[in-house]
Design an enzyme around this catalytic site. Structure first.
Site, PDB file in Angstrom:
ATOM      1  CB  THR A 126      -8.561   7.286   9.448  1.00 19.58           C
ATOM      2  OG1 THR A 126      -9.247   8.196   8.583  1.00 19.58           O
ATOM      3  CG2 THR A 126      -9.607   6.497  10.204  1.00 19.58           C
ATOM      4  CG  ASP A 127      -9.307  12.287   8.339  1.00 23.73           C
ATOM      5  OD1 ASP A 127      -8.946  11.158   7.924  1.00 23.73           O
ATOM      6  OD2 ASP A 127      -9.756  13.160   7.576  1.00 23.73           O
ATOM      7  CG  LEU A 178       2.273   4.309   5.995  1.00 27.02           C
ATOM      8  CD1 LEU A 178       3.023   5.622   5.755  1.00 27.02           C
ATOM      9  CD2 LEU A 178       1.283   4.460   7.137  1.00 27.02           C
ATOM     10  CB  THR A 184      -8.176   2.214   2.784  1.00 30.80           C
ATOM     11  OG1 THR A 184      -7.700   1.564   1.605  1.00 30.80           O
ATOM     12  CG2 THR A 184      -7.187   1.997   3.924  1.00 30.80           C
ATOM     13  N   GLY A 190       0.819  -1.215   0.000  1.00 33.53           N
ATOM     14  CA  GLY A 190       0.000   0.000   0.000  1.00 33.53           C
ATOM     15  C   GLY A 190       0.851   1.262   0.000  1.00 33.53           C
ATOM     16  CE1 TYR A 245     -10.643   3.226   6.571  1.00 34.24           C
ATOM     17  CE2 TYR A 245     -11.271   5.541   6.736  1.00 34.24           C
ATOM     18  CZ  TYR A 245     -10.297   4.564   6.698  1.00 34.24           C
ATOM     19  OH  TYR A 245      -8.970   4.909   6.798  1.00 34.24           O
ATOM     20  CB  ALA A 252      -6.129  -0.218   6.886  1.00 35.41           C
TER      21      ALA A 252
END
Length: 289
Positions: free
Chosen positions: A103-104, A13, A64, A11, A127, A62
């Site tokens: 995550t935000d 990251l 996503t 991914g 999510y 994750a």
């Protein structure tokens, strides 16, 4: 040597940690992803840690797909919550430390000022809820860990907003982009470097710490797209639209800027502006296209 397992290595990251690996010789990296290591397979995970000595796990794996999660609820929770529970159980048994990325979207987006690490969760999507429950599992696990929340991740790798807009600007004369959602874009390559620099400074303390890491500044998706257009000198017209005129399965936060002051203060690591790193990212995308 500090032995690090990077999950979700293919991914954005995961590939960003791979980008820096040779420049941090104190760390010995193992990069793993499907099919060789499936975080939803308890037996496979258990077997891995029985056979391999590990000091840190960077959990970049994750689910996503924000909109698909509204329909694939079980799968989203399997990877974002249950797999984290299993990693916590194994961390306790094998004494490795866990860096978990969140995550935000755990917040509701109704704030008018940047969210601090202690702000209560109020996810508005499947999510977001699955990531929130993953965080809770980690906080309740009594292990040494970091929860690192980030937002609006982009890079030269995988699927992300910058790569999508870059492609559309080459092939369209006009596109619509949402103009009433505000966040802090984060360059995955900078995020990975910040983690490695922080761990090179000092080891974990006891228990779980929560950090927000983003690049400096905030913007809307529309302004973000306009900056991409400016940097690549495209002719495509980018029209602003409201969230309600661009319906999606999952509800997005209207405002989800994360305050990164805690991380900067503790580690004295400066973050670059999102505009500056966007230019760097686009150079890398151009060189590969």
């Amino acid at each position: 040597m500090i032995k690090v397992l990077v999950t979700g290595a293919n991914g954005q990251l995961g590939q960003s940690f791979r980008y820096w690996a040779s420049r941090f010789p104190k760390f010995e990296f193992t990069f793993s992803d499907l099919p060789e290591l499936d975080l939803t397979n308890d037996l496979q995970l258990t077997h891995y840690f029985e056979k391999n000595t590990t000091d840190y796990v960077f959990n970049c794996a994750a689910y996503t797909e924000v909109d698909k999660a509204e329909e694939e609820i079980v799968l989203a929770h399997k990877l974002n919550e249950l797999a984290v529970e299993k990693l916590c159980e194994l961390a306790k048994k094998h004494r490795f430390r866990l860096v978990h990325f969140s995550t935000d979207y755990v917040f509701d987006g109704t704030n008018e000022n940047p969210y601090k690490e202690t702000h209560p969760h109020a996810p508005q999507s499947v999510y977001g809820a699955s990531k929130s429950k993953g965080e809770r599992a980690l906080l309740n696990a009594d292990i040494d860990a970091w929860i690192v929340r980030t937002s609006w991740l982009f890079s030269p790798y995988g699927k992300n907003f910058v790569k999508t807009i870059f492609s559309l600007l080459q092939n369209k004369t006009e596109i619509n982009v949402v103009a009433d959602q505000t966040g802090a874009p984060t360059y995955a390559i900078d995020l990975a470097k910040s983690i490695l620099e922080a761990l090179a400074q000092r080891s974990f303390g006891k228990g779980t710490s929560v950090y927000h890491i983003t690049n400096e500044g905030s913007t809307t998706w529309h302004e973000f797209a306009l900056k991409i257009k400016e940097l690549i000198n495209a002719d495509c017209e980018i029209k602003p639209v409201a969230t309600e005129d661009y319906p999606t399965l999952a509800k997005r936060p209207k405002y989800s800027v994360l305050s990164n002051e805690k991380f900067k203060k503790e580690f004295k690591i400066k973050s670059r502006s999102w505009e500056w790193v966007l230019a760097d990212c686009l150079k890398k995308i151009k060189s590969e296209s």
